[in-house]
Design a protein around this motif. Sequence first.
Motif, PDB file in Angstrom:
ATOM      1  N   LEU A 138      -3.419   0.751  -3.511  1.00 28.71           N
ATOM      2  CA  LEU A 138      -2.818  -0.579  -3.477  1.00 28.71           C
ATOM      3  C   LEU A 138      -1.917  -0.697  -4.694  1.00 28.71           C
ATOM      4  O   LEU A 138      -2.328  -0.340  -5.805  1.00 28.71           O
ATOM      5  CB  LEU A 138      -3.902  -1.651  -3.526  1.00 28.71           C
ATOM      6  CG  LEU A 138      -3.430  -3.101  -3.700  1.00 28.71           C
ATOM      7  CD1 LEU A 138      -2.696  -3.564  -2.449  1.00 28.71           C
ATOM      8  CD2 LEU A 138      -4.610  -4.019  -4.003  1.00 28.71           C
ATOM      9  N   TRP A 139      -0.677  -1.134  -4.497  1.00 29.89           N
ATOM     10  CA  TRP A 139       0.187  -1.329  -5.657  1.00 29.89           C
ATOM     11  C   TRP A 139       0.477  -2.802  -5.855  1.00 29.89           C
ATOM     12  O   TRP A 139       0.659  -3.565  -4.896  1.00 29.89           O
ATOM     13  CB  TRP A 139       1.473  -0.516  -5.569  1.00 29.89           C
ATOM     14  CG  TRP A 139       2.367  -0.761  -4.377  1.00 29.89           C
ATOM     15  CD1 TRP A 139       2.408  -0.058  -3.218  1.00 29.89           C
ATOM     16  CD2 TRP A 139       3.367  -1.780  -4.259  1.00 29.89           C
ATOM     17  NE1 TRP A 139       3.362  -0.553  -2.363  1.00 29.89           N
ATOM     18  CE2 TRP A 139       3.972  -1.609  -2.979  1.00 29.89           C
ATOM     19  CE3 TRP A 139       3.832  -2.796  -5.079  1.00 29.89           C
ATOM     20  CZ2 TRP A 139       5.001  -2.427  -2.518  1.00 29.89           C
ATOM     21  CZ3 TRP A 139       4.854  -3.627  -4.621  1.00 29.89           C
ATOM     22  CH2 TRP A 139       5.430  -3.437  -3.362  1.00 29.89           C
ATOM     23  N   GLN A 146       0.842  -1.192   0.000  1.00 32.68           N
ATOM     24  CA  GLN A 146       0.000   0.000   0.000  1.00 32.68           C
ATOM     25  C   GLN A 146       0.880   1.246   0.000  1.00 32.68           C
ATOM     26  O   GLN A 146       2.005   1.221   0.520  1.00 32.68           O
ATOM     27  CB  GLN A 146      -0.932  -0.003   1.220  1.00 32.68           C
ATOM     28  CG  GLN A 146      -1.900  -1.170   1.238  1.00 32.68           C
ATOM     29  CD  GLN A 146      -2.890  -1.084   2.385  1.00 32.68           C
ATOM     30  OE1 GLN A 146      -3.731  -0.193   2.418  1.00 32.68           O
ATOM     31  NE2 GLN A 146      -2.806  -2.016   3.324  1.00 32.68           N
ATOM     32  N   TRP A 147       0.341   2.337  -0.568  1.00 31.40           N
ATOM     33  CA  TRP A 147       1.122   3.559  -0.709  1.00 31.40           C
ATOM     34  C   TRP A 147       0.177   4.756  -0.644  1.00 31.40           C
ATOM     35  O   TRP A 147      -0.954   4.667  -1.170  1.00 31.40           O
ATOM     36  CB  TRP A 147       1.853   3.531  -2.063  1.00 31.40           C
ATOM     37  CG  TRP A 147       2.728   4.713  -2.297  1.00 31.40           C
ATOM     38  CD1 TRP A 147       4.008   4.909  -1.865  1.00 31.40           C
ATOM     39  CD2 TRP A 147       2.389   5.892  -3.048  1.00 31.40           C
ATOM     40  NE1 TRP A 147       4.484   6.109  -2.288  1.00 31.40           N
ATOM     41  CE2 TRP A 147       3.511   6.746  -3.014  1.00 31.40           C
ATOM     42  CE3 TRP A 147       1.243   6.303  -3.726  1.00 31.40           C
ATOM     43  CZ2 TRP A 147       3.524   7.983  -3.645  1.00 31.40           C
ATOM     44  CZ3 TRP A 147       1.253   7.540  -4.345  1.00 31.40           C
ATOM     45  CH2 TRP A 147       2.383   8.355  -4.304  1.00 31.40           C
ATOM     46  N   PRO A 148       0.631   5.854  -0.021  1.00 29.88           N
ATOM     47  CA  PRO A 148       1.822   6.028   0.820  1.00 29.88           C
ATOM     48  C   PRO A 148       1.734   5.193   2.104  1.00 29.88           C
ATOM     49  O   PRO A 148       0.636   4.854   2.543  1.00 29.88           O
ATOM     50  CB  PRO A 148       1.803   7.524   1.152  1.00 29.88           C
ATOM     51  CG  PRO A 148       0.897   8.152   0.126  1.00 29.88           C
ATOM     52  CD  PRO A 148      -0.132   7.115  -0.189  1.00 29.88           C
ATOM     53  N   GLU A 149       2.872   4.911   2.672  1.00 29.00           N
ATOM     54  CA  GLU A 149       2.893   4.008   3.817  1.00 29.00           C
ATOM     55  C   GLU A 149       2.198   4.603   5.041  1.00 29.00           C
ATOM     56  O   GLU A 149       1.554   3.875   5.796  1.00 29.00           O
ATOM     57  CB  GLU A 149       4.340   3.639   4.161  1.00 29.00           C
ATOM     58  CG  GLU A 149       5.019   2.815   3.080  1.00 29.00           C
ATOM     59  CD  GLU A 149       6.441   2.431   3.453  1.00 29.00           C
ATOM     60  OE1 GLU A 149       6.847   2.778   4.593  1.00 29.00           O
ATOM     61  OE2 GLU A 149       7.124   1.802   2.630  1.00 29.00           O
ATOM     62  N   ASP A 150       2.328   5.932   5.241  1.00 32.53           N
ATOM     63  CA  ASP A 150       1.734   6.524   6.444  1.00 32.53           C
ATOM     64  C   ASP A 150       0.215   6.607   6.352  1.00 32.53           C
ATOM     65  O   ASP A 150      -0.502   6.264   7.292  1.00 32.53           O
ATOM     66  CB  ASP A 150       2.342   7.906   6.715  1.00 32.53           C
ATOM     67  CG  ASP A 150       2.274   8.808   5.492  1.00 32.53           C
ATOM     68  OD1 ASP A 150       1.990   8.293   4.396  1.00 32.53           O
ATOM     69  OD2 ASP A 150       2.505  10.023   5.643  1.00 32.53           O
ATOM     70  N   LYS A 151      -0.314   7.064   5.213  1.00 27.47           N
ATOM     71  CA  LYS A 151      -1.766   7.155   5.007  1.00 27.47           C
ATOM     72  C   LYS A 151      -2.093   6.531   3.651  1.00 27.47           C
ATOM     73  O   LYS A 151      -2.225   7.227   2.655  1.00 27.47           O
ATOM     74  CB  LYS A 151      -2.224   8.604   5.054  1.00 27.47           C
ATOM     75  CG  LYS A 151      -2.047   9.264   6.420  1.00 27.47           C
ATOM     76  CD  LYS A 151      -2.559  10.704   6.382  1.00 27.47           C
ATOM     77  CE  LYS A 151      -2.404  11.356   7.755  1.00 27.47           C
ATOM     78  NZ  LYS A 151      -2.899  12.773   7.743  1.00 27.47           N
ATOM     79  N   PRO A 152      -2.225   5.208   3.603  1.00 23.67           N
ATOM     80  CA  PRO A 152      -2.407   4.521   2.312  1.00 23.67           C
ATOM     81  C   PRO A 152      -3.655   4.985   1.571  1.00 23.67           C
ATOM     82  O   PRO A 152      -4.744   5.043   2.132  1.00 23.67           O
ATOM     83  CB  PRO A 152      -2.527   3.054   2.717  1.00 23.67           C
ATOM     84  CG  PRO A 152      -1.870   2.961   4.049  1.00 23.67           C
ATOM     85  CD  PRO A 152      -2.163   4.263   4.725  1.00 23.67           C
ATOM     86  N   ARG A 153      -3.461   5.335   0.314  1.00 23.99           N
ATOM     87  CA  ARG A 153      -4.556   5.690  -0.579  1.00 23.99           C
ATOM     88  C   ARG A 153      -4.614   4.762  -1.788  1.00 23.99           C
ATOM     89  O   ARG A 153      -5.590   4.772  -2.540  1.00 23.99           O
ATOM     90  CB  ARG A 153      -4.421   7.132  -1.058  1.00 23.99           C
ATOM     91  CG  ARG A 153      -4.603   8.168   0.042  1.00 23.99           C
ATOM     92  CD  ARG A 153      -4.424   9.595  -0.505  1.00 23.99           C
ATOM     93  NE  ARG A 153      -5.206   9.812  -1.717  1.00 23.99           N
ATOM     94  CZ  ARG A 153      -4.680  10.151  -2.893  1.00 23.99           C
ATOM     95  NH1 ARG A 153      -3.369  10.301  -3.018  1.00 23.99           N
ATOM     96  NH2 ARG A 153      -5.454  10.362  -3.935  1.00 23.99           N
TER      97      ARG A 153
END
Length: 580
Positions: free
Chosen positions: A113-114, A104-111
């Motif tokens: 799925l990669w 998931q990305w960004p790691e702090d606040k995932p927006r």
Amino acid sequence: MSAPVHSPRPEHPVPLHGGGALYPFETAPLPPGTRIGADVVEGVLGSGGFAIVYRVRSPEGRLSALKLLPLDEGPERTERAWRELSLGTRLHHPNLGRQVGAGQWPEDKPRFLWLKLELIEGPTLDEWGLAAGRTVGEVVDRMLEVARGLAVMHEARVVHRDVKEANILVRQGTGQAVLVDFGVGYHEGDATLTKGMFPPGTPPYRAPEAWAYGRAHAGEPGAHYRAGPGDDLYAMGVVLYRLLTGRFPFRPAEHGGEDVEAVLHQTPLPPHLVNPSVPRAVEAVCLRLLAKTPEARYPGAVALYEALEELRARTDVVWTAPLHPERRPAVKPRARVGRVLAAVGVGLAVTLGAWWLTPGQEVAPGEDAPEPGWAVTAPLAPRKDSAPVKQPQQTTPGPQPETAPKRRGAAVRKACLGLTGAALQACLGAPQQVPPDRPAPPPQACPAGAVETMTGTLGFRLKEKKIVQWSDVRGRSVRVDEDTPMYVVGHWNAGANRFGYGGRFALPDNTRLSGRLYVKEGRVYGRLTEARTPLGVTYPVCLELLDTDYKVGLELQPGSAPGKMMVDPVAVVRVVDRFE
């Protein structure tokens, strides 16, 4: 219902090497240098309705395809993203696109799925298979490899649901076929995500049983067709038919949609009648895949693989025969005219240095068909009933005392024997340098259904503009004729803002636009009435030709002459509801 039912034929913009969708992704692409996980973005590989796919490089220098799917675009998209991740973990085979990581990305606040996917370098199956000289054996080998990958999918109880040439890549190096794009795949037992009658897919590859279900349950609330392995096998039949013949098994309906009546009740024209190079044994496999019911096809992908393997082992098939023999390249206009003039006795290009010809139909036997407007209309030699041309007898050895200008004039007149009218005038060195005006056509309505198709099916807005081209070679004028087609540059995202975002996908790159051109007061005007996509889907359209300053028509460029319009390689088309 006895009346035929038609449906629009939307297409995916590009193969996404592991996922695809129906509408354009609305998030602006990430700039090169962005880090996702341990990988660094180098550029965009493609975009679809649910994702953008990037080319990324790992710290070790390994290249991959990284697919970024949003997690905040509604429950259906979020669930589809997680489902694709789940499907990728089930499928491992050399003939299937491989998933090599996820997060998931960004790691702090995932927006987002990669999904990190194997980067498969190579052409799509149709680009590869329709190339000149491709042999029967090579095409069957690629189909056998796809069948092997499908067998693994079906054994895992996964249905691809979008098998087509654009989702099959031919790997550079090994030459093996790899089935990609599992973004609309379905695992047995999963909940239904798609609202509507049919699951995501491409209508020309949709099986007859799906269309039959649609007819039987039309208007029924909540009715949804669930695709099975037989649907994938039917799509394989469409793929094979296209590779063998270069066309779809059924022609599109008059308004450009799928002709459901034909798919349900008509038998495709046998491939060997379309292309005599197709062996009957290969044709039999193709037509069985295109049977009207799943039961009449092969029992499954394993049975198809075994049938293709047995077929490939036969010795009564000439496997090295080319399916699409290489055509002789078209003769360049000047080269062809040079031969024509040689036929009348003199190398006129040397004598005159320049010449012009008028449009016509005749061409010397054995030659390629002439390009529009570049044949000679007069006979190449005097008729038998013409008066013979007397040659003066030499009374003394050696050349007669004739001045150089006289010799050149005699050579020109001799070269022009047999030519008449405008061709004779051109041959004698007095060409008209500007194409003559054609009477401007009167105002006329758009083709039937064009406005509705553009504003409804394609999502165009009236007066919307799009850059198009005759040639991708910049800085040089191109020659066009009355019916020379133009091509869409990049995907046409209808209704998009000036940066290309916010619209929905309408026409893919290299869609061919055709219609009529005419000259008036030194400008070339055009009325384009049909759009034909690379997959052969046609739409009626109503587009007028503009220059890049948005003025109607294009200015004629130097080098124009009778039967020869020279224009800039790039132009613009505008959506209209009537030709004025």
